[in-house]
Motif scaffolding. Structure first.
Motif, PDB file in Angstrom:
ATOM      1  N   MET A   1       0.982  -1.283   0.073  1.00  0.00           N
ATOM      2  CA  MET A   1       0.241  -0.087  -0.022  1.00  0.00           C
ATOM      3  C   MET A   1       0.632   1.201  -0.129  1.00  0.00           C
ATOM      4  SD  MET A   1      -2.973  -0.980   0.034  1.00  0.00           S
ATOM      5  CE  MET A   1      -3.519  -2.874  -0.099  1.00  0.00           C
ATOM      6  N   GLY A  22      -8.623  -4.064  -0.445  1.00  0.00           N
ATOM      7  CA  GLY A  22      -7.219  -4.294  -0.659  1.00  0.00           C
ATOM      8  C   GLY A  22      -6.019  -4.161   0.315  1.00  0.00           C
ATOM      9  N   THR A  26      -4.032  -7.656   1.933  1.00  0.00           N
ATOM     10  CA  THR A  26      -2.489  -7.540   2.378  1.00  0.00           C
ATOM     11  C   THR A  26      -2.120  -7.784   3.649  1.00  0.00           C
ATOM     12  OG1 THR A  26      -2.326  -5.962   0.303  1.00  0.00           O
ATOM     13  CG2 THR A  26      -0.568  -6.124   2.083  1.00  0.00           C
ATOM     14  N   ALA A  27      -2.872  -7.151   4.440  1.00  0.00           N
ATOM     15  CA  ALA A  27      -2.581  -7.012   5.909  1.00  0.00           C
ATOM     16  C   ALA A  27      -2.815  -8.153   6.639  1.00  0.00           C
ATOM     17  CB  ALA A  27      -3.378  -5.800   6.677  1.00  0.00           C
ATOM     18  N   ALA A  29      -2.737 -11.497   5.075  1.00  0.00           N
ATOM     19  CA  ALA A  29      -2.544 -12.607   4.319  1.00  0.00           C
ATOM     20  C   ALA A  29      -3.661 -13.226   3.560  1.00  0.00           C
ATOM     21  CB  ALA A  29      -1.757 -13.346   5.026  1.00  0.00           C
ATOM     22  N   THR A  32      -9.265 -11.826   4.192  1.00  0.00           N
ATOM     23  CA  THR A  32      -9.993 -10.679   4.266  1.00  0.00           C
ATOM     24  C   THR A  32     -11.474 -10.749   4.632  1.00  0.00           C
ATOM     25  OG1 THR A  32      -8.911 -10.146   2.114  1.00  0.00           O
ATOM     26  CG2 THR A  32     -10.808  -8.566   2.389  1.00  0.00           C
ATOM     27  N   TYR A  56      -3.433   4.321   7.260  1.00  0.00           N
ATOM     28  CA  TYR A  56      -3.788   4.228   5.734  1.00  0.00           C
ATOM     29  C   TYR A  56      -4.868   5.129   5.300  1.00  0.00           C
ATOM     30  CZ  TYR A  56      -5.335   1.829   1.473  1.00  0.00           C
ATOM     31  OH  TYR A  56      -5.787   1.416   0.452  1.00  0.00           O
TER      32      TYR A  56
END
Length: 94
Positions: A1, A22, A26-27, A29, A32, A56
């Motif tokens: 990011m 998104g 990512t955060a 793994a 989601t 973020y």
């Protein structure tokens, strides 16, 4: 990011939700959460990731999250974060 520029001023709820999805992909793994799933209750978010989420949101959506905004209800689900961002942006409050 890292390196993402803030989104344009006319951002929609769908765009915000896509950005948050998104971030969480990512955060976490790939674990989601759904838009209305409480990722704190699911154990996907700890205090460090919560701080990363706030940073973020500020960076990506060009808003400032004040101490008064740090109510867990603003950040409990992706849909709640989306509503929070839209409120801040529509109020013209950075």
């Amino acid at each position: 990011m890292a390196g993402h520029q803030p989104v344009h001023t006319g951002v929609t709820a769908e765009e915000i939700l896509a950005e948050l999805t998104g971030f969480f992909a990512t955060a976490t793994a790939g674990n989601t959460p759904g838009p209305d799933e409480d990722y704190f209750a699911l154990g996907l978010v700890n205090s460090l990731l919560a701080l990363e989420l706030v940073a973020y949101v500020e960076r990506r959506f060009g808003i400032e999250v004040a101490v008064a905004d740090l109510d867990l209800d603003n950040f409990r689900t992706m849909n709640r974060v989306t509503a929070f961002v839209l409120r801040k942006r529509s109020a013209g409050i950075p």
